[in-house]
Each structure stands twice: as structure tokens, then as C-alpha cells.
Design a protein around this motif. Sequence first.
Motif, PDB file in Angstrom:
ATOM      1  N   ASN A  41      69.785  55.388  -0.390  1.00 31.18           N
ATOM      2  CA  ASN A  41      70.314  54.599   0.487  1.00 31.18           C
ATOM      3  C   ASN A  41      69.889  52.939  -0.217  1.00 31.18           C
ATOM      4  OD1 ASN A  41      70.528  55.963   2.505  1.00 31.18           O
ATOM      5  ND2 ASN A  41      69.210  56.118   3.699  1.00 31.18           N
ATOM      6  N   ALA A  42      69.146  53.398  -1.215  1.00 35.34           N
ATOM      7  CA  ALA A  42      69.072  52.246  -2.178  1.00 35.34           C
ATOM      8  C   ALA A  42      70.048  51.953  -3.516  1.00 35.34           C
ATOM      9  CB  ALA A  42      67.278  51.742  -2.918  1.00 35.34           C
ATOM     10  N   ALA A  43      70.333  52.985  -3.253  1.00 34.86           N
ATOM     11  CA  ALA A  43      70.999  53.164  -4.637  1.00 34.86           C
ATOM     12  C   ALA A  43      73.092  53.070  -4.715  1.00 34.86           C
ATOM     13  CB  ALA A  43      70.929  54.193  -5.011  1.00 34.86           C
ATOM     14  N   LYS A  44      73.884  53.171  -4.957  1.00 34.25           N
ATOM     15  CA  LYS A  44      74.989  52.899  -5.235  1.00 34.25           C
ATOM     16  C   LYS A  44      75.783  54.107  -5.810  1.00 34.25           C
ATOM     17  CE  LYS A  44      74.585  48.302  -6.371  1.00 34.25           C
ATOM     18  NZ  LYS A  44      75.456  46.960  -7.217  1.00 34.25           N
ATOM     19  N   GLY A  45      76.696  55.116  -4.970  1.00 37.49           N
ATOM     20  CA  GLY A  45      77.315  55.679  -6.202  1.00 37.49           C
ATOM     21  C   GLY A  45      78.697  56.596  -5.040  1.00 37.49           C
ATOM     22  N   ASP A  46      79.314  57.276  -5.211  1.00 36.69           N
ATOM     23  CA  ASP A  46      80.538  57.622  -4.735  1.00 36.69           C
ATOM     24  C   ASP A  46      80.543  59.136  -4.309  1.00 36.69           C
ATOM     25  OD1 ASP A  46      81.157  59.034  -6.612  1.00 36.69           O
ATOM     26  OD2 ASP A  46      82.208  57.322  -7.600  1.00 36.69           O
ATOM     27  N   ALA A  47      82.105  59.681  -4.071  1.00 31.44           N
ATOM     28  CA  ALA A  47      82.370  60.880  -3.338  1.00 31.44           C
ATOM     29  C   ALA A  47      82.086  62.107  -5.143  1.00 31.44           C
ATOM     30  CB  ALA A  47      83.919  61.358  -3.506  1.00 31.44           C
ATOM     31  N   THR A  48      81.991  61.376  -5.967  1.00 32.70           N
ATOM     32  CA  THR A  48      81.608  62.663  -7.002  1.00 32.70           C
ATOM     33  C   THR A  48      80.253  62.478  -7.871  1.00 32.70           C
ATOM     34  OG1 THR A  48      81.650  60.238  -8.603  1.00 32.70           O
ATOM     35  CG2 THR A  48      84.003  61.822  -8.258  1.00 32.70           C
ATOM     36  N   THR A  49      79.212  61.427  -6.314  1.00 29.59           N
ATOM     37  CA  THR A  49      78.092  62.002  -7.155  1.00 29.59           C
ATOM     38  C   THR A  49      77.524  63.673  -6.531  1.00 29.59           C
ATOM     39  OG1 THR A  49      77.058  59.462  -7.127  1.00 29.59           O
ATOM     40  CG2 THR A  49      75.651  61.307  -6.502  1.00 29.59           C
ATOM     41  N   LYS A  50      76.696  63.936  -7.223  1.00 30.76           N
ATOM     42  CA  LYS A  50      76.588  65.520  -6.824  1.00 30.76           C
ATOM     43  C   LYS A  50      74.313  65.111  -5.617  1.00 30.76           C
ATOM     44  CE  LYS A  50      79.336  68.249  -9.916  1.00 30.76           C
ATOM     45  NZ  LYS A  50      79.148  69.165 -10.732  1.00 30.76           N
ATOM     46  N   LEU A  51      74.409  65.953  -5.201  1.00 25.81           N
ATOM     47  CA  LEU A  51      73.294  65.562  -4.153  1.00 25.81           C
ATOM     48  C   LEU A  51      72.490  66.888  -4.118  1.00 25.81           C
ATOM     49  CD1 LEU A  51      74.362  62.832  -1.539  1.00 25.81           C
ATOM     50  CD2 LEU A  51      73.152  62.598  -4.167  1.00 25.81           C
ATOM     51  N   PRO A  52      71.239  67.226  -4.283  1.00 25.44           N
ATOM     52  CA  PRO A  52      70.815  67.992  -3.363  1.00 25.44           C
ATOM     53  C   PRO A  52      71.276  68.688  -1.908  1.00 25.44           C
ATOM     54  CG  PRO A  52      69.120  66.296  -3.783  1.00 25.44           C
ATOM     55  CD  PRO A  52      70.545  65.682  -3.923  1.00 25.44           C
ATOM     56  N   ALA A  53      71.168  70.053  -1.021  1.00 26.14           N
ATOM     57  CA  ALA A  53      71.516  69.987   0.198  1.00 26.14           C
ATOM     58  C   ALA A  53      70.954  69.245   1.171  1.00 26.14           C
ATOM     59  CB  ALA A  53      71.948  71.824   0.319  1.00 26.14           C
ATOM     60  N   SER A  54      69.880  69.141   0.857  1.00 24.43           N
ATOM     61  CA  SER A  54      68.816  68.675   1.892  1.00 24.43           C
ATOM     62  C   SER A  54      69.344  66.979   2.207  1.00 24.43           C
ATOM     63  CB  SER A  54      67.733  68.701   1.684  1.00 24.43           C
ATOM     64  OG  SER A  54      67.208  67.973   0.625  1.00 24.43           O
ATOM     65  N   LEU A  55      69.375  66.481   1.551  1.00 22.63           N
ATOM     66  CA  LEU A  55      70.516  64.606   1.415  1.00 22.63           C
ATOM     67  C   LEU A  55      71.617  64.576   1.501  1.00 22.63           C
ATOM     68  CD1 LEU A  55      68.038  63.461  -1.420  1.00 22.63           C
ATOM     69  CD2 LEU A  55      67.694  63.957   1.172  1.00 22.63           C
ATOM     70  N   GLY A  56      71.760  63.782   2.779  1.00 23.55           N
ATOM     71  CA  GLY A  56      73.329  63.200   2.579  1.00 23.55           C
ATOM     72  C   GLY A  56      73.877  62.099   1.782  1.00 23.55           C
ATOM     73  N   ARG A  57      75.208  61.896   2.279  1.00 20.85           N
ATOM     74  CA  ARG A  57      75.481  61.067   1.287  1.00 20.85           C
ATOM     75  C   ARG A  57      75.802  59.401   2.144  1.00 20.85           C
ATOM     76  NH1 ARG A  57      78.316  61.997  -3.295  1.00 20.85           N
ATOM     77  NH2 ARG A  57      78.773  64.207  -2.548  1.00 20.85           N
ATOM     78  N   PRO A  58      75.439  58.884   1.703  1.00 17.81           N
ATOM     79  CA  PRO A  58      74.821  57.337   2.114  1.00 17.81           C
ATOM     80  C   PRO A  58      76.323  56.728   2.493  1.00 17.81           C
ATOM     81  CG  PRO A  58      73.338  56.845   0.726  1.00 17.81           C
ATOM     82  CD  PRO A  58      73.955  58.561   0.177  1.00 17.81           C
ATOM     83  N   GLY A  59      76.080  56.542   3.868  1.00 21.32           N
ATOM     84  CA  GLY A  59      77.774  55.872   4.492  1.00 21.32           C
ATOM     85  C   GLY A  59      77.874  54.338   3.839  1.00 21.32           C
ATOM     86  N   HIS A  60      77.061  54.436   3.248  1.00 21.13           N
ATOM     87  CA  HIS A  60      77.960  52.592   2.303  1.00 21.13           C
ATOM     88  C   HIS A  60      78.276  52.823   0.989  1.00 21.13           C
ATOM     89  CE1 HIS A  60      73.996  53.187   0.840  1.00 21.13           C
ATOM     90  NE2 HIS A  60      73.697  52.540  -0.498  1.00 21.13           N
TER      91      HIS A  60
END
Length: 277
Positions: free
Chosen positions: A255-274
Amino acid sequence: MPHEPLPLVQDRPDLKADCASCFGLCCVALPFARSSDFAVNKAAGTPCKNLQGDFRCGIHTRLRDSGFSGCTVFDCFGAGQKVSQVTFGGHSWREVPGSARQMFDVFPVMRRLHELLWYVTEALSLPAARPVHGELRRAQDDIEARTRLDAEQLAEIDVDALRGEVNVLLVRTGELVRAEVPGRKKNHRGADLIGARLKGADLRGANLRGAYLIAADLSGADLRRADVIGADFRDADLRGADLTDSIFLTQAQLNAAKGDATTKLPASLGRPGHWQG
């Protein structure tokens, strides 16, 4: 002999914030100072001006636009609902005014206990950490039991000492997982990497525990199996980065970082809305 199924963080709703079951504790118990994260000053124990009568935030959908981006980063790891519904039996600080100070004092303690539970639960889900699973399970049972103590007993817990004991197991877990990555791994534990140019960097199996990655360019970086416990990702660029199985990564860090749809995340975490894209 087959092993019993290992717990997964995503299967532990009690370790994720359920604001609907909380009495707005993070909006009252914790202080904040006027800064780029908060639009105003607020003392500990004083309700935020945006807290409504039903304990919901009046500007929840526009926190960042209203100057309260710090609120979108905070994660209580489920401590809010535990204090509200278990420790105080569903009776709010508004209903029982005499309990307010005790409730606000206990909340930070519970939050730290739940954060430890998050890390221990993740460690238990990692096959590479099997050599310490027995000790981790005992630690998990001990912490779980402490979260169910009454308010007076909770306030007496030496969380720093407990964290020190558990951290030994978490460090060992990180070492075991990182050892599975071939080749020499980078050691940036506690390093000052503020604004570092790490675009496309190979950080597989790296030790990034407690590293300062504020505003670092990590776009396209490979952070698989990197130990990122306590790493500061504020405003770090994670666009296109691979954090698929980074260990001890939390929602608050994302949530504190910047990312986008191409950022690959662990299954346990969600993509921040911002995040964009």
C-alpha cells in the motif's frame, strides 16, 4: 508419513482487518502528525474528525485525495476486531466510557501480536522452513494464547522480548528459503537504498530485512524469495516487479509503494486500489 496441511495467511481472516467489526480503534487510539501522510495533527486517544457515529470513516473512499494517505497504508493485521469483539466482548468505548483508555492502550499491543502471528503463519506455510516448523508452531500457539488474555494481562506483555524470541525463528526461516536460490545472494539487510536505481535488478533470494527502499526504482526487479520483512517500500516503484514469493511481504508495504497491473504479487495479498493500470 504425510504432513498435515500447512496454514496459509489467506486462510486466516482473523489476521486481516475487518473494519466493520471494529470500534474505529486505529482512528482513535493512535496519534498522527500533520505531514504528507496526514492533513492534521491528532493526539492518541482523540477520535479523528472523520470518524462517524457508526465507527466508519466519513472519507474512506477519498482518503488520499483528502490528505490522509497514511490511513491507507496502515494495517492492524486483524487486531482491531480482536480487541473490539474478543477482549472487550463487543462493548465499545462509547458504550462503556470507563473502558476507553484501557481499550486504546491494549490496541497497539494486540496489533504487534497479530503482526507476529502473520509472520509465523507465513513461515509455517513455507516448505523450506520445515526444520523449524515445530518451534514455529509452538510460537504460534503461545502468541495465539496471549491474544486471548484479558485487557490487564495484555497490557503487561513484553512484546519486544517476545518479538526477539520469534525473530530468531523468522531469521532462520528466511535463511532456509533463500538458500534454495542458486548462486550468490545479495545482502542488503538494513541498507540505505533510498532512491536507489534498481530497475530490473536480480534480487532473487536477497536479504532486504529492514532495508530503506523509499522512492527506490525497483521497476522490473526480480524479488522472488527475497526476505523483505520490515523493508520500507514507501513510494518505491514496483511496476513490473516480480514479488510472487517474496517472503514476509505485507499488504501495508504494498500500500505504501507504487505499482501497476504488471506487478506480480503473492496470492495472499491484494493489488492496492491506488495503483495505476
